[in-house]
Design an enzyme around this catalytic site. Structure first.
Site, PDB file in Angstrom:
ATOM      1  N   CYS A   2       0.885  -1.386  -0.113  1.00  0.00           N
ATOM      2  CA  CYS A   2       0.000  -0.061   0.016  1.00  0.00           C
ATOM      3  C   CYS A   2       0.998   1.129   0.007  1.00  0.00           C
ATOM      4  O   CYS A   2       2.133   1.117   0.315  1.00  0.00           O
ATOM      5  CB  CYS A   2      -0.957  -0.042   1.202  1.00  0.00           C
ATOM      6  SG  CYS A   2      -1.761  -1.485   1.557  1.00  0.00           S
ATOM      7  N   ARG A  27       1.845   1.596  -5.754  1.00  0.00           N
ATOM      8  CA  ARG A  27       1.842   0.539  -4.767  1.00  0.00           C
ATOM      9  C   ARG A  27       0.605  -0.066  -4.370  1.00  0.00           C
ATOM     10  O   ARG A  27       0.340  -1.155  -3.631  1.00  0.00           O
ATOM     11  CB  ARG A  27       2.319   1.350  -3.494  1.00  0.00           C
ATOM     12  CG  ARG A  27       3.642   1.870  -3.720  1.00  0.00           C
ATOM     13  CD  ARG A  27       4.167   2.839  -2.281  1.00  0.00           C
ATOM     14  NE  ARG A  27       4.229   1.582  -1.158  1.00  0.00           N
ATOM     15  CZ  ARG A  27       5.421   1.038  -1.159  1.00  0.00           C
ATOM     16  NH1 ARG A  27       6.250   1.199  -1.931  1.00  0.00           N
ATOM     17  NH2 ARG A  27       5.492   0.012  -0.197  1.00  0.00           N
ATOM     18  N   TRP A  75      -3.624  -1.895  -1.267  1.00  0.00           N
ATOM     19  CA  TRP A  75      -3.363  -3.100  -1.996  1.00  0.00           C
ATOM     20  C   TRP A  75      -3.805  -4.290  -0.712  1.00  0.00           C
ATOM     21  O   TRP A  75      -3.158  -4.301  -0.027  1.00  0.00           O
ATOM     22  CB  TRP A  75      -2.016  -3.438  -2.261  1.00  0.00           C
ATOM     23  CG  TRP A  75      -1.650  -4.671  -3.301  1.00  0.00           C
ATOM     24  CD1 TRP A  75      -1.303  -5.626  -2.730  1.00  0.00           C
ATOM     25  CD2 TRP A  75      -1.887  -4.955  -4.456  1.00  0.00           C
ATOM     26  NE1 TRP A  75      -1.007  -6.806  -3.529  1.00  0.00           N
ATOM     27  CE2 TRP A  75      -1.661  -6.308  -4.793  1.00  0.00           C
ATOM     28  CE3 TRP A  75      -2.593  -4.040  -5.578  1.00  0.00           C
ATOM     29  CZ2 TRP A  75      -1.997  -6.779  -5.976  1.00  0.00           C
ATOM     30  CZ3 TRP A  75      -2.755  -4.700  -6.634  1.00  0.00           C
ATOM     31  CH2 TRP A  75      -2.367  -5.902  -6.872  1.00  0.00           C
ATOM     32  N   ASN A 101       0.483   0.087   6.203  1.00  0.00           N
ATOM     33  CA  ASN A 101       0.959  -0.577   4.974  1.00  0.00           C
ATOM     34  C   ASN A 101       1.560  -1.780   5.652  1.00  0.00           C
ATOM     35  O   ASN A 101       2.629  -1.658   6.199  1.00  0.00           O
ATOM     36  CB  ASN A 101       2.033   0.237   4.336  1.00  0.00           C
ATOM     37  CG  ASN A 101       2.814  -0.612   3.191  1.00  0.00           C
ATOM     38  OD1 ASN A 101       3.881  -0.199   2.837  1.00  0.00           O
ATOM     39  ND2 ASN A 101       2.293  -1.830   2.691  1.00  0.00           N
ATOM     40  N   GLY A 102       1.025  -2.943   5.210  1.00  0.00           N
ATOM     41  CA  GLY A 102       1.676  -4.357   5.948  1.00  0.00           C
ATOM     42  C   GLY A 102       0.981  -5.197   6.218  1.00  0.00           C
ATOM     43  O   GLY A 102      -0.629  -5.124   5.943  1.00  0.00           O
ATOM     44  N   GLU A 488       9.942 -18.244 -21.577  1.00  0.00           N
ATOM     45  CA  GLU A 488       9.626 -17.048 -20.723  1.00  0.00           C
ATOM     46  C   GLU A 488      10.919 -16.147 -21.119  1.00  0.00           C
ATOM     47  O   GLU A 488      10.548 -14.997 -21.359  1.00  0.00           O
ATOM     48  CB  GLU A 488       9.713 -17.321 -19.263  1.00  0.00           C
ATOM     49  CG  GLU A 488       9.511 -16.013 -18.505  1.00  0.00           C
ATOM     50  CD  GLU A 488       8.302 -15.222 -18.633  1.00  0.00           C
ATOM     51  OE1 GLU A 488       7.398 -15.768 -19.620  1.00  0.00           O
ATOM     52  OE2 GLU A 488       7.976 -14.135 -18.254  1.00  0.00           O
ATOM     53  N   LYS A 492       9.918 -12.548 -23.056  1.00  0.00           N
ATOM     54  CA  LYS A 492      10.318 -11.438 -22.509  1.00  0.00           C
ATOM     55  C   LYS A 492      10.952 -10.627 -23.804  1.00  0.00           C
ATOM     56  O   LYS A 492      10.646  -9.521 -23.949  1.00  0.00           O
ATOM     57  CB  LYS A 492      11.362 -11.353 -21.562  1.00  0.00           C
ATOM     58  CG  LYS A 492      10.927 -11.854 -20.096  1.00  0.00           C
ATOM     59  CD  LYS A 492       9.789 -10.800 -19.560  1.00  0.00           C
ATOM     60  CE  LYS A 492       8.466 -10.978 -19.954  1.00  0.00           C
ATOM     61  NZ  LYS A 492       7.590 -11.988 -19.372  1.00  0.00           N
ATOM     62  N   GLU A 495       8.426  -9.484 -26.504  1.00  0.00           N
ATOM     63  CA  GLU A 495       7.357  -8.586 -25.864  1.00  0.00           C
ATOM     64  C   GLU A 495       7.672  -7.427 -26.077  1.00  0.00           C
ATOM     65  O   GLU A 495       7.003  -6.362 -26.460  1.00  0.00           O
ATOM     66  CB  GLU A 495       7.073  -9.009 -24.665  1.00  0.00           C
ATOM     67  CG  GLU A 495       5.881 -10.042 -24.267  1.00  0.00           C
ATOM     68  CD  GLU A 495       5.678 -10.194 -22.850  1.00  0.00           C
ATOM     69  OE1 GLU A 495       4.490 -10.080 -22.314  1.00  0.00           O
ATOM     70  OE2 GLU A 495       6.837 -10.426 -22.151  1.00  0.00           O
ATOM     71  N   HIS A 511      16.172 -31.060 -33.677  1.00  0.00           N
ATOM     72  CA  HIS A 511      14.943 -31.720 -34.442  1.00  0.00           C
ATOM     73  C   HIS A 511      14.284 -30.597 -35.300  1.00  0.00           C
ATOM     74  O   HIS A 511      13.183 -30.419 -35.604  1.00  0.00           O
ATOM     75  CB  HIS A 511      13.951 -32.337 -33.627  1.00  0.00           C
ATOM     76  CG  HIS A 511      14.224 -33.369 -33.019  1.00  0.00           C
ATOM     77  ND1 HIS A 511      14.632 -34.739 -33.488  1.00  0.00           N
ATOM     78  CD2 HIS A 511      14.479 -33.852 -31.562  1.00  0.00           C
ATOM     79  CE1 HIS A 511      15.079 -35.329 -32.717  1.00  0.00           C
ATOM     80  NE2 HIS A 511      15.070 -35.198 -31.574  1.00  0.00           N
ATOM     81  N   LYS A 610      -1.553  -5.154 -20.231  1.00  0.00           N
ATOM     82  CA  LYS A 610      -1.399  -5.707 -19.016  1.00  0.00           C
ATOM     83  C   LYS A 610      -2.570  -6.821 -18.514  1.00  0.00           C
ATOM     84  O   LYS A 610      -1.971  -7.809 -18.236  1.00  0.00           O
ATOM     85  CB  LYS A 610      -1.230  -4.464 -17.854  1.00  0.00           C
ATOM     86  CG  LYS A 610      -0.679  -5.287 -16.669  1.00  0.00           C
ATOM     87  CD  LYS A 610       0.772  -5.573 -16.682  1.00  0.00           C
ATOM     88  CE  LYS A 610       1.080  -6.255 -15.196  1.00  0.00           C
ATOM     89  NZ  LYS A 610       2.204  -7.252 -15.931  1.00  0.00           N
TER      90      LYS A 610
HETATM   91  C1  G6P Z   1      -1.102 -10.455 -20.979  1.00  0.00           C
HETATM   92  C2  G6P Z   1       0.479  -9.877 -20.196  1.00  0.00           C
HETATM   93  C3  G6P Z   1       1.108 -10.920 -19.828  1.00  0.00           C
HETATM   94  C4  G6P Z   1       0.319 -11.731 -18.909  1.00  0.00           C
HETATM   95  C5  G6P Z   1      -0.767 -12.447 -19.779  1.00  0.00           C
HETATM   96  C6  G6P Z   1      -1.608 -13.295 -18.702  1.00  0.00           C
HETATM   97  O1  G6P Z   1      -0.575 -11.065 -22.265  1.00  0.00           O
HETATM   98  O2  G6P Z   1       0.844  -8.866 -21.156  1.00  0.00           O
HETATM   99  O3  G6P Z   1       2.057 -10.305 -19.238  1.00  0.00           O
HETATM  100  O4  G6P Z   1       1.271 -12.964 -18.794  1.00  0.00           O
HETATM  101  O5  G6P Z   1      -1.709 -11.342 -20.076  1.00  0.00           O
HETATM  102  O6  G6P Z   1      -2.322 -12.408 -17.798  1.00  0.00           O
HETATM  103  P1  G6P Z   1      -2.629 -12.680 -16.330  1.00  0.00           P
HETATM  104  O7  G6P Z   1      -2.869 -11.449 -15.449  1.00  0.00           O
HETATM  105  O8  G6P Z   1      -3.682 -13.856 -16.455  1.00  0.00           O
HETATM  106  O9  G6P Z   1      -1.345 -13.473 -15.698  1.00  0.00           O
END
Ligand code: G6P
Length: 615
Positions: A2, A27, A75, A101-102, A488, A492, A495, A511, A610
């Site tokens: 938070c 936050r 949060w 916050n905590g 992954e 990255k 993306e 292969h 996001k």
């Molecule tokens: C979008 C985001 C990714 C994320 C995916 C799944 O593509 O850009 O970063 O991994 O959605 O999102 P989630 O919130 O379900 O983990």
């Protein structure tokens, strides 16, 4: 996580607090609130939603006068995000007001004790317990607010950054910290309080960062007294000169949210453990699992549904669950699962993984699994999100808000929580002895420090990034637990830098992808000492024989890969199942720096979002 803000001085507190909350919204942003004292009345306004919602509501509901006040952007940890659970919280007498916050882990017995002493509670929060505990101590012991805060905090277990004041003595604010950050801005006859220095940077360059276990009383606009919470000893204030400018601060001093979030991982993983792992006792406690333990112990299979990076975390979990708990696991793209009439049994456990808790395909997969009679467990980061509500039970990762679109700390905290679940089940199923179980817990406990060490590879990542930023393609290879990390790592890079990258199990390279290798092609190979090391070294030889460029992610002190690779990035040693938590760090740094060098919009890459709430 938070954000907290406070002000006492000669200016109007409201604009300072409101702007501070906007800056701290990274936050947490599920609810917000402000308390102001105007000389006659304590005025509190709080609401579910963003700081902007608070602003609209507040300016129409209460007068914003007053030179002392506190504010909070939340949060949620205890209690769903709603108006009542939002901070500030007021004590039963209506005199004390607090922001926090905590997490106060022992809030339940404290609450029970206070109820027995006649206190009542409106919210589900640990914070309302704390403010009433302070009030109780204050009246019982007949002490000043500062002393009451100190005595009360010494009865708590958990983490906090708090600010509290008494409307009957509105010339002081008491603050304290343990585990959550707290900065005091020292102005001319005024004090600012905040989770970081961003809310007060235009008013003063002088800040005191409280250390863990310290509290402070700021009084009469001039007086400041810092003490140790435990033994009451006085601490000399150390005033730092801030080197911040307004543009930096919205990202907490980092250039991008992504890099900030990469660096937050040691703390984020610690927050995921918090209150769950008791290494000495050999216990993992997670309410969502404990309350449904029979479902897990009798599961025929675990089926993971997820998208994107969360799907990669699910793949790591497949290795971990099968290794430890010996439960068969299938990992499905939620978008495929939902449309293919999958075979689901009533004794299957479906685990839905989602950072945002809002991904439409994952949501639909959950609904389908429920229709078919399975028990559905959610692993989400965003508290109170749709997926966390739709699932039968779940566990939050507590990674804090992730704002950069490319997921980083969400991934490592998802793996962390899934590892905790797998270890817990392994112990209950008798697959691990208590000694083995404790050994794993001990090693897990050391992971945040090892992640911090892995982050020291940043400089090397910059050098490697500078050399390969202009390539058109890249290949990422890993075996076993680190095969999903290769996927992954490639994701990255794609993306945020828009470079085409493929992740592959190292042995599958021959292969197909081996045909792509020439002197132009960088191949990132995860080659930690623990996981099929010799086999991976042979794969490296095969790449070398075709003139590919090798970037090896290796264990500290490695010699063999070093001889073959063009570059190596070292990470600390850990037990093999936990290596993904470390190997992923240099891959995040590498893609970040390449994207920055290419001038890409790291936090908001083109065409991505996001939270994907459409199919
Ligand atoms: C979008 C985001 C990714 C994320 C995916 C799944 O593509 O850009 O970063 O991994 O959605 O999102 P989630 O919130 O379900 O983990």
């Amino acid at each position: 996580m938070c954000g907290i803000v406070g002000y006492i001085g000669h200016r109007e507190a409201y604009p300072i607090i409101l702007q501070g909350l906007q800056r701290l919204e990274y936050r947490g942003y599920d609810s917000a609130g402000i308390a102001l004292y105007d000389g006659d009345h304590l005025k509190v306004c709080k609401t579910k939603g963003k700081v902007e919602d608070l602003k609209n509501r507040l300016e129409s509901e209460i007068s914003t006068k007053g030179t002392i006040g506190i504010g909070h952007t939340r949060w949620a940890t205890h209690g769903v995000p709603n108006d009542i659970n939002s901070h500030p919280h007021i004590s039963n007498s209506g005199n004390l007001v607090i922001i926090h916050n905590g997490i106060i882990e022992n809030y339940d017995p404290l609450r029970q004790e206070l109820i027995n002493r006649g206190y009542s509670f409106q919210s589900d929060t640990d914070t309302e317990v704390l403010v009433n505990l302070i009030e109780d101590v204050k009246s019982k012991e007949n002490v000043k607010l500062g002393k009451a805060v100190q005595i009360a905090l010494n009865q708590t277990i958990g983490a906090y950054a708090i600010a509290v004041f008494d409307k009957t003595k509105p010339n002081e604010i008491v603050v304290a910290r343990l585990g959550s950050p707290l900065a005091i801005g020292v102005g001319d006859d005024e004090f600012f309080i905040a989770s970081d220095a961003t809310p007060f940077i235009e008013y003063t360059n002088n800040a005191i960062y409280l250390e863990d276990g310290e509290m402070a009383v700021v009084r009469n606009h001039k007086e400041l007294e810092i003490r140790k919470i435990k033994d009451d000893s006085l601490v000399d204030p150390y005033i730092q000169e801030l080197q911040l400018n307004l543009e930096q601060i919205e990202k907490g001093g980092y250039d991008h949210f992504m890099i900030k979030e990469i660096y937050e991982q040691p703390d984020a993983i610690t927050d995921t453990f918090r209150g769950r792992m008791k290494t000495k006792e050999g216990i993992i406690r997670m309410a969502g699992i404990d309350d449904n333990i029979d479902k897990f112990l009798n599961a025929r299979r675990i089926v993971v549904v997820a998208c994107g990076t969360s799907w990669h975390a699910g793949l790591v979990a497949e290795y971990i669950f099968e290794e430890f708990a010996r439960i068969p696991v299938e990992v499905e793209y939620a978008s495929e699962f939902r449309y293919r009439n999958p075979v689901i049994y009533e004794d299957d456990v479906v685990i839905a993984i989602s950072q945002s808790g809002e991904t439409a395909d994952t949501m639909a997969a959950i609904k389908l699994a429920k229709e078919k009679g399975a028990f559905v467990f959610g692993v989400c980061n965003v508290v109170g999100s749709s997926i966390s509500r739709e699932t039968h039970a779940g566990a939050y990762t507590h990674a804090g808000p992730e704002i950069g679109v490319a997921s980083t700390k969400a991934f490592t905290t998802q793996i962390t929580i899934l590892t905790l679940i797998a270890l817990k089940l392994a112990k209950l199923k008798g697959k691990l002895s208590l000694t083995e179980f404790r050994t794993y817990l001990q090693e897990l406990e050391s992971i945040p420090a090892k992640v911090a060490e892995a982050l020291k590879s940043n400089e090397q990542a910059i050098r490697v990034a500078a050399q390969y930023k202009d390539v058109a393609n890249a290949l990422y290879l890993g075996r076993g637990y680190n095969f999903p990390v290769a996927l992954e790592g490639a994701l990255k890079l794609k993306e945020i830098s828009y470079i085409h990258a493929e992740g592959y199990p190292a042995a599958e390279m021959k292969h197909g992808p081996i045909a792509l290798i020439d002197e132009e092609m960088p191949v990132v190979v995860i080659a930690t000492r623990q996981g099929h090391y010799e086999k991976v070294v042979s794969n490296i030889e095969e790449i070398k024989a075709r003139s590919g460029k090798i970037i090896g992610i290796v264990s500290k002190g490695d010699t063999e890969v070093k001889k073959l690779a063009d570059h190596v990035i070292e990470i600390p040693e850990t037990l093999e199942p936990f290596t993904p938590l470390l190997t992923t760090i240099p891959l995040q740094l590498l893609s970040y720096h390449i994207a920055v060098m290419l001038g890409k919009n790291v936090d908001q890459p083109r065409n991505l979002a996001k939270s994907v709430t459409v199919e």
